[in-house]
Design an enzyme around this catalytic site. Sequence first.
Site, mmCIF file in Angstrom:
data_model
loop_
_atom_site.group_PDB
_atom_site.id
_atom_site.type_symbol
_atom_site.label_atom_id
_atom_site.label_comp_id
_atom_site.label_asym_id
_atom_site.label_seq_id
_atom_site.Cartn_x
_atom_site.Cartn_y
_atom_site.Cartn_z
ATOM 1 N N ASP A 1 52.132 -27.665 -10.240
ATOM 2 C CA ASP A 1 51.722 -28.374 -11.449
ATOM 3 C C ASP A 1 50.547 -29.279 -11.127
ATOM 4 O O ASP A 1 50.603 -30.078 -10.202
ATOM 5 C CB ASP A 1 52.920 -29.210 -11.983
ATOM 6 C CG ASP A 1 52.598 -29.846 -13.299
ATOM 7 O OD1 ASP A 1 53.472 -30.548 -13.849
ATOM 8 O OD2 ASP A 1 51.482 -29.641 -13.803
ATOM 9 N N GLU B 1 53.071 -37.467 -21.316
ATOM 10 C CA GLU B 1 53.444 -37.693 -19.920
ATOM 11 C C GLU B 1 53.657 -39.182 -19.638
ATOM 12 O O GLU B 1 54.198 -39.908 -20.480
ATOM 13 C CB GLU B 1 52.390 -37.053 -19.008
ATOM 14 C CG GLU B 1 52.292 -35.541 -19.252
ATOM 15 C CD GLU B 1 51.510 -34.808 -18.191
ATOM 16 O OE1 GLU B 1 50.708 -33.938 -18.550
ATOM 17 O OE2 GLU B 1 51.705 -35.084 -16.992
HETATM 18 C C1 GLC Z 1 50.458 -31.271 -16.660
HETATM 19 C C2 GLC Z 1 51.927 -31.121 -16.972
HETATM 20 C C3 GLC Z 1 52.386 -29.713 -17.174
HETATM 21 C C4 GLC Z 1 51.267 -28.892 -17.779
HETATM 22 C C5 GLC Z 1 50.127 -28.838 -16.785
HETATM 23 C C6 GLC Z 1 48.915 -28.066 -17.317
HETATM 24 O O1 GLC Z 1 50.275 -32.181 -15.643
HETATM 25 O O2 GLC Z 1 52.816 -31.743 -16.048
HETATM 26 O O3 GLC Z 1 53.538 -29.752 -18.010
HETATM 27 O O4 GLC Z 1 51.732 -27.577 -18.056
HETATM 28 O O5 GLC Z 1 49.700 -30.119 -16.372
HETATM 29 O O6 GLC Z 1 48.349 -28.731 -18.413
#
Ligand code: GLC
Length: 632
Positions: free
Chosen positions: A326, A522
């Site tokens: 991630d 987030e």
């Molecule tokens: C972010 C998130 C994840 C997302 C990824 C791509 O940090 O934690 O849920 O899919 O980046 O955007």
Amino acid sequence: MFTSPWRQRVAFAVLGMILITGSVLLAIFFTPPSPPPVPPNEALYRDASLPIETRVEDLLGYMTLEEKIGQMALVEKNSLKNTKDVAAYGIGAVLSGAGGKPDDNTPQGWKNMVAEFTDAASGTRLGIPILYGTDANHGNGNVLGATLFPHLIGLGAANDPVLTERVARAIAEESAAMGIRWHFSPTFDLPMDIRWGRVYEAFSDDPMRAGTLGAAYIRGLQQAAGQGARIDVLATAKHYVGLGSMTWGTSDNDDFRIDQGVVSNDDSETLTDVYLPPYRTAIDAGILSVMAGLASWGGGDISASEYILTDVLKDELGFRGFVVSDWYGVYAISWNSYDSTVSAINAGIDMAMLPFDYKGFVSDMHKAVIRGDIPQARVDDAVRRILRAKFSMGLFDDNGASRSGLETVGSTEHRALARETVACSLVLLRNQKRTLPLSSDIRHIRVAGSAADNVGRQTGGWTVEWQGIDGNWLPGATSILAGIRAAVSMQTTVEYDLNGDFPNKDLADVGIAIVGEKPYAEGWGDNVQPRLDDIDLAAIASLQKTSKRVVVIIVSGRPLIVTDEISKWDATVAAWLPGSEGRGVADALFGASPFTGRLPLPWPRTIEQLPMTVDGQTSDGSTPLFPRGFGL
Ligand code: GLC
């Protein structure tokens, strides 16, 4: 030095010999190796009639180390100055991070942008198609004009697998029409603490409910009606594993408090009994992509945990797809990018999400394999898993053409489904004197509150911008206020004022306060005390003075602490983050749809009750304001 003519001739002859020998040696040792040949047209991997495993092995056999490493790179599109590097590095996947939109943010603009990357990959020696991925958890939130459904917490409140599958199918149709064939959804997190900024991205804190709805969502994304066995839009189960159980105050991100924190109950029993069951359900539903969570487990980064990523997920659960890291998670492992890369890939990360520096990743990977720090077999296993997903989607066989045209994006049919879903997601928490449903012939309504005429609040985060955009700006969307105006009869007066200031002091028959949270995503949504702000509380108080009865509609990504105020409200509805079709709220308010939503997680009485336990109880044993499953 060479005075005599014969000496000069000898000297020139020797010099000539040296030059010829040198150039021959140069040609032998320094001419770049000629690129490997293009496989013949009849290469097995190109034969759609053969079993996927046969095609995977055949293709793997043709691949150079560089081509294999390229497949393991998921590059954020803004870090690619142009699409040439997609071919030059054999990039396997490209993503639009939140807000990663083209300059022309229209469905056509997205289709053109995705096609540029797809076409670049088709020009490579092996022609391995790329995956283009994006976050589309509540619809294609990045795309102006897309249908925006309730966030997953609202689907959790509706608690209807059939409806969830229909929603996911509609989202997939809109994506596929633009060429986007990979979604980083559904979320299987189990939020135990409402102070976390990602509660609304989850279905529920109940593993059973999350698993059932998540599996339905996967089916909706992956299986296009009548398309046979191939996967239409690849789903991703995230954030593996145990996210939602981090301890407040343990975030390793200085800007956050609990997001990216330490998963507290990381004992093997909780892992087996609570966190893994939803992922088992996802694997049974055919998931081929799992995203490793940005959190710590058992004292280390999940992205560096061979136990979590390989022993448990791949060996014990039998997951045969690929694990994607991630965001910048690989590089959170250590200060040294090489060591981080080696740790993550050896632990079981198969594809690294690279928001900034793909060249560094490729260089580190190449060095690590040549040195033996990453075994060639680990690279082959990762690439097998990635190719397995791509072949399962028919990417090599269908030139990416989608069945639906761009008119499906934001279509009337999808907006009607979103409106229906909104109505199903509402939870009636309080209804004194049978205030609800209201009659559409009611004479005088007053409306106030920050979320009444503000589609930015009703859509929340992950909407065109990562953090969403506060305000009434989303073209094609319907605010909750507009939905109310459309639902009432001609003789009904609807007054609106954000703060509830109404000069005429006659009492309205009913005041509707539509209040809640501004958009966030987030860790920026981590909040020590999720509550209504003073402006909204004042708007409610004003309506209480100027209306006979007051209905409060809470538009939020999570339960808010309203214990001291709720007893003064005649009726209260939890509307979560309903998305673009605010009319669905009016459908329930005026009785066109019944209230059927049930709380997907407990509604705490106080912050001291947090975090909730894995079976939905409070930490201090007291009773929550409303238990999970509550709804009138
Ligand atoms: C972010 C998130 C994840 C997302 C990824 C791509 O940090 O934690 O849920 O899919 O980046 O955007």
